[in-house]
Design a protein around this motif. Structure first.
Motif, mmCIF file in Angstrom:
data_model
loop_
_atom_site.group_PDB
_atom_site.id
_atom_site.type_symbol
_atom_site.label_atom_id
_atom_site.label_comp_id
_atom_site.label_asym_id
_atom_site.label_seq_id
_atom_site.Cartn_x
_atom_site.Cartn_y
_atom_site.Cartn_z
ATOM 1 N N ALA A 254 -8.132 -0.808 11.235
ATOM 2 C CA ALA A 254 -7.463 -1.160 9.962
ATOM 3 C C ALA A 254 -7.413 -0.054 8.904
ATOM 4 N N ALA A 255 -8.433 0.841 9.043
ATOM 5 C CA ALA A 255 -8.580 2.027 8.259
ATOM 6 C C ALA A 255 -6.950 2.952 8.456
ATOM 7 N N GLN A 256 -6.664 2.938 9.696
ATOM 8 C CA GLN A 256 -5.420 3.751 9.890
ATOM 9 C C GLN A 256 -4.203 3.049 9.227
ATOM 10 N N ARG A 257 -4.285 1.553 9.417
ATOM 11 C CA ARG A 257 -3.076 0.949 8.819
ATOM 12 C C ARG A 257 -3.246 1.028 7.270
ATOM 13 N N ALA A 258 -4.399 0.930 6.919
ATOM 14 C CA ALA A 258 -4.541 1.250 5.246
ATOM 15 C C ALA A 258 -4.072 2.519 4.845
ATOM 16 N N ALA A 259 -4.392 3.487 5.409
ATOM 17 C CA ALA A 259 -3.878 4.849 5.218
ATOM 18 C C ALA A 259 -2.198 4.987 5.340
ATOM 19 N N ARG A 260 -1.834 4.314 6.286
ATOM 20 C CA ARG A 260 -0.208 4.602 6.404
ATOM 21 C C ARG A 260 0.088 3.601 5.205
ATOM 22 N N CYS A 261 -0.276 2.454 4.877
ATOM 23 C CA CYS A 261 0.329 1.646 3.777
ATOM 24 C C CYS A 261 0.210 2.035 2.413
ATOM 25 N N VAL A 262 -0.917 2.981 2.207
ATOM 26 C CA VAL A 262 -1.107 3.517 1.000
ATOM 27 C C VAL A 262 -0.266 4.660 0.652
ATOM 28 N N LYS A 263 -0.196 5.529 1.803
ATOM 29 C CA LYS A 263 0.894 6.692 1.536
ATOM 30 C C LYS A 263 2.258 6.114 1.449
ATOM 31 N N SER A 264 2.671 4.992 2.174
ATOM 32 C CA SER A 264 3.947 4.668 2.290
ATOM 33 C C SER A 264 4.357 3.989 0.556
ATOM 34 N N ARG A 265 3.236 3.238 0.235
ATOM 35 C CA ARG A 265 3.343 2.758 -1.257
ATOM 36 C C ARG A 265 3.484 3.729 -2.278
ATOM 37 N N LEU A 266 2.703 4.817 -2.276
ATOM 38 C CA LEU A 266 2.563 5.906 -3.264
ATOM 39 C C LEU A 266 3.868 6.747 -3.122
ATOM 40 N N ARG A 267 4.320 6.787 -1.910
ATOM 41 C CA ARG A 267 5.788 7.783 -1.697
ATOM 42 C C ARG A 267 6.697 6.859 -2.450
ATOM 43 N N ARG A 268 6.936 5.592 -2.022
ATOM 44 C CA ARG A 268 7.768 4.835 -2.928
ATOM 45 C C ARG A 268 7.748 4.612 -4.190
ATOM 46 N N ARG A 269 6.483 4.673 -4.864
ATOM 47 C CA ARG A 269 6.660 4.830 -6.511
ATOM 48 C C ARG A 269 7.093 6.058 -6.723
ATOM 49 N N TRP A 270 6.517 7.150 -6.026
ATOM 50 C CA TRP A 270 7.245 8.565 -6.588
ATOM 51 C C TRP A 270 8.613 8.742 -6.433
ATOM 52 N N MET A 271 9.180 7.944 -5.338
ATOM 53 C CA MET A 271 10.687 8.200 -5.311
ATOM 54 C C MET A 271 11.361 7.478 -6.298
ATOM 55 N N LEU A 272 10.861 6.198 -6.763
ATOM 56 C CA LEU A 272 11.413 5.496 -7.846
ATOM 57 C C LEU A 272 11.299 6.118 -9.150
ATOM 58 N N ARG A 273 10.203 6.914 -9.415
ATOM 59 C CA ARG A 273 9.960 7.790 -10.653
ATOM 60 C C ARG A 273 11.170 9.011 -10.713
ATOM 61 N N ARG A 274 11.295 9.621 -9.462
ATOM 62 C CA ARG A 274 12.067 10.704 -9.550
ATOM 63 C C ARG A 274 13.653 10.176 -9.603
ATOM 64 N N ARG A 275 14.217 8.944 -9.135
ATOM 65 C CA ARG A 275 15.308 8.746 -9.136
ATOM 66 C C ARG A 275 16.130 8.738 -10.586
ATOM 67 N N PRO A 276 15.600 8.122 -11.580
ATOM 68 C CA PRO A 276 16.075 8.450 -12.887
ATOM 69 C C PRO A 276 16.273 9.705 -13.275
ATOM 70 N N GLN A 277 15.661 10.536 -12.982
ATOM 71 C CA GLN A 277 15.632 12.078 -13.482
ATOM 72 C C GLN A 277 16.904 12.628 -12.808
ATOM 73 N N ALA A 278 16.957 12.651 -11.504
ATOM 74 C CA ALA A 278 18.279 12.867 -10.737
ATOM 75 C C ALA A 278 19.623 12.402 -11.464
#
Length: 116
Positions: free
Chosen positions: A84-108
């Motif tokens: 469960a800890a490994q899954r949580a780490a993967r999911c949190v990283k994915s969620r944060l990466r997605r947020r980061w990409m959505l924030r970066r898109r308008p600047q591009a």
């Protein structure tokens, strides 16, 4: 990172509490500043009827908002926690990466991000 641990139909030992803290800090420690709180719950799936299945559920509440919920069922609580800890780490990283990409898109888009 605040961690809340609960157990249903089983005994929550000090060793298991320490294992929870160790595994979660190992899996999510790098992301600690983005995590508001963790809730970990263990449940003996079969309860008093017998059987050896233990389910570990982890809820990760993120800053500034949002949550990730994962679970794993294994014979031993430590094994369920590890998965469960490994899954949580993967999911949190994915969620944060997605947020980061959505924030970066308008600047591009503002800078004319594509050259034709």
């Amino acid at each position: 990172m605040r961690i809340e641990i609960t157990a249903q139909n089983m005994v929550l030992t000090d060793a298991l509490r320490e294992l929870v803290h160790t595994r979660l800090h190992y899996a999510l420690g790098r992301l600690a500043r983005r995590i508001a709180a963790l809730q970990v719950s263990f449940e003996d799936v079969h309860g008093p009827r017998g059987g050896v299945d233990v389910e570990c559920r982890i809820q990760v509440r993120l800053r500034p908002g949002g949550a990730v919920n994962v679970s794993a069922t294994r014979v031993h609580p430590g094994a369920a926690l590890g998965e469960a800890a490994q899954r949580a780490a993967r999911c949190v990283k994915s969620r944060l990466r997605r947020r980061w990409m959505l924030r970066r898109r308008p600047q591009a888009a503002l800078t004319g991000g594509s050259a034709v």
